[in-house]
Design an enzyme around this catalytic site. Structure first.
Site, PDB file in Angstrom:
ATOM      1  N   ASP A   1       8.422  -7.736  43.290  1.00  0.00           N
ATOM      2  CA  ASP A   1       9.524  -8.339  42.532  1.00  0.00           C
ATOM      3  C   ASP A   1      10.525  -8.879  43.545  1.00  0.00           C
ATOM      4  OD1 ASP A   1       8.106  -6.873  40.588  1.00  0.00           O
ATOM      5  OD2 ASP A   1       9.916  -6.469  39.425  1.00  0.00           O
TER       6      ASP A   1
ATOM      7  N   LYS B   1      11.677 -13.160  35.818  1.00  0.00           N
ATOM      8  CA  LYS B   1      12.333 -11.898  35.451  1.00  0.00           C
ATOM      9  C   LYS B   1      13.822 -12.124  35.333  1.00  0.00           C
ATOM     10  CE  LYS B   1      12.977  -7.290  37.541  1.00  0.00           C
ATOM     11  NZ  LYS B   1      12.523  -6.401  38.630  1.00  0.00           N
TER      12      LYS B   1
ATOM     13  N   LYS C   1       9.432 -10.945  32.378  1.00  0.00           N
ATOM     14  CA  LYS C   1       9.836  -9.543  32.490  1.00  0.00           C
ATOM     15  C   LYS C   1      11.316  -9.404  32.192  1.00  0.00           C
ATOM     16  CE  LYS C   1      10.181  -5.619  35.689  1.00  0.00           C
ATOM     17  NZ  LYS C   1       9.759  -5.030  36.989  1.00  0.00           N
TER      18      LYS C   1
END
Length: 233
Positions: free
Chosen positions: A89, A151, A180
C-alpha cells in the site's frame, strides 16, 4: 458473503510493540482475514507468524505522507518484497497531485509497481486533502501506472473513507482496478454500506468487533453498537 476476506487487519500504529504485532497476526489468522497490513519493519515478523495460514502479508511504502523520493519508495518496495510482503500500500505524492504534476505522480507509482515484481500495489490518495477533480485524476493516474487498487486514506490524516468517495472512485477506474476503503471503517454497517458502493477491501483495526457483529446477525441477533474507540485506519 465472506466479510473476513474483505478485511486488511491494520497493525500500523507507531506505538505497537512486537508483542502487539504478533497478537494482531494471531487475530488475523484465527479470523481468516484477507491480510494484515504491518509497518515495514514488521514484515519479516508477520511473514513468520502467518506462513501457511492463507493470510497475506501487506505493508506500506512512502507512508504516511507520500513525499519521499521515488528512488526511496522503489528501494523500500524491493526490500519489502524480499522480506516477504505480498501486497504494497503506497502513498502517492499528494503535493504533486495537488500541483497538477501528473507525470511525476505517474512515474512515482509506476516505479513502485515495477519494484513490487507482480505483487498487488494499492495506491493511497489521501482524499481528505483532494478535490473531487484531483481524486479522479489520482485514480486515473494510478490505473495507468499499473495499480491493482485505489485506496481512500492512510487513516492518519484526520479524514477517512466516505460513501461519496467510494462511489466516485469506483465510477472512475476500470472494473479490473479495485477500491479499498480505509479510515473510519469501525462498524459492520459502515463496511457493508461502502461495499455496496463498490469497495472490495477494507482497512480496519476493530476487525474482531466487525466479524463478531456479522456472525451475530447471521444467527439472527440484533446489530451491535459500533465500537467507540480505535484508530480510523
Amino acid at each position: 458473503m465472506n466479510v473476513a476476506k474483505m478485511i486488511d487487519h491494520s497493525l500500523l500504529r507507531p506505538e505497537l510493540t512486537t508483542a502487539d504485532v504478533r497478537h494482531g497476526c494471531e487475530v488475523a489468522a484465527r479470523r481468516a482475514v484477507a491480510s494484515v497490513c504491518v509497518r515495514p519493519s514488521d514484515v519479516g515478523l508477520a511473514r513468520a507468524a502467518l506462513d501457511g495460514t492463507g493470510v497475506l502479508v501487506g505493508t506500506v511504502a512512502g507512508f504516511p505522507h507520500g513525499d519521499t523520493l521515488t528512488t526511496v519508495k522503489a528501494a523500500e518496495t524491493r526490500a519489502l518484497v524480499e522480506a516477504g510482503a505480498d501486497e504494497i500500500d503506497m502513498v502517492l505524492h499528494i503535493g504533486r497531485l495537488r500541483s497538477g504534476d501528473d507525470a511525476y505522480v505517474h512515474d512515482d507509482i509506476a516505479a513502485v509497481v515495477a519494484a513490487a515484481q507482480g505483487r498487488v500495489v494499492k495506491v493511497i490518495l489521501e482524499n481528505v486533502y483532494l478535490t473531487d477533480e484531483q481524486k479522479v485524476a489520482g485514480c486515473r493516474i494510478a490505473e495507468r501506472a499499473g495499480a491493482g487498487f485505489v485506496k481512500t486514506s492512510t487513516g492518519f490524516a484526520g479524514g477517512g473513507a466516505t460513501l461519496a468517495d467510494i462511489q466516485l472512485m469506483r465510477a472512475t477506474v476500470s472494473p479490473h482496478v479495485e477500491v479499498k476503503a480505509a479510515g473510519g471503517v469501525r462498524s459492520l454497517d459502515t463496511l457493508l454500506t461502502l461495499h455496496r458502493a463498490g469497495a472490495t477491501r477494507f482497512g480496519a483495526t476493530v476487525t474482531e468487533a466487525i466479524l463478531d457483529d456479522f456472525a451475530a446477525r447471521e444467527r439472527g441477533e440484533p446489530p451491535a453498537d459500533a465500537p467507540s474507540t480505535g484508530s480510523g485506519y
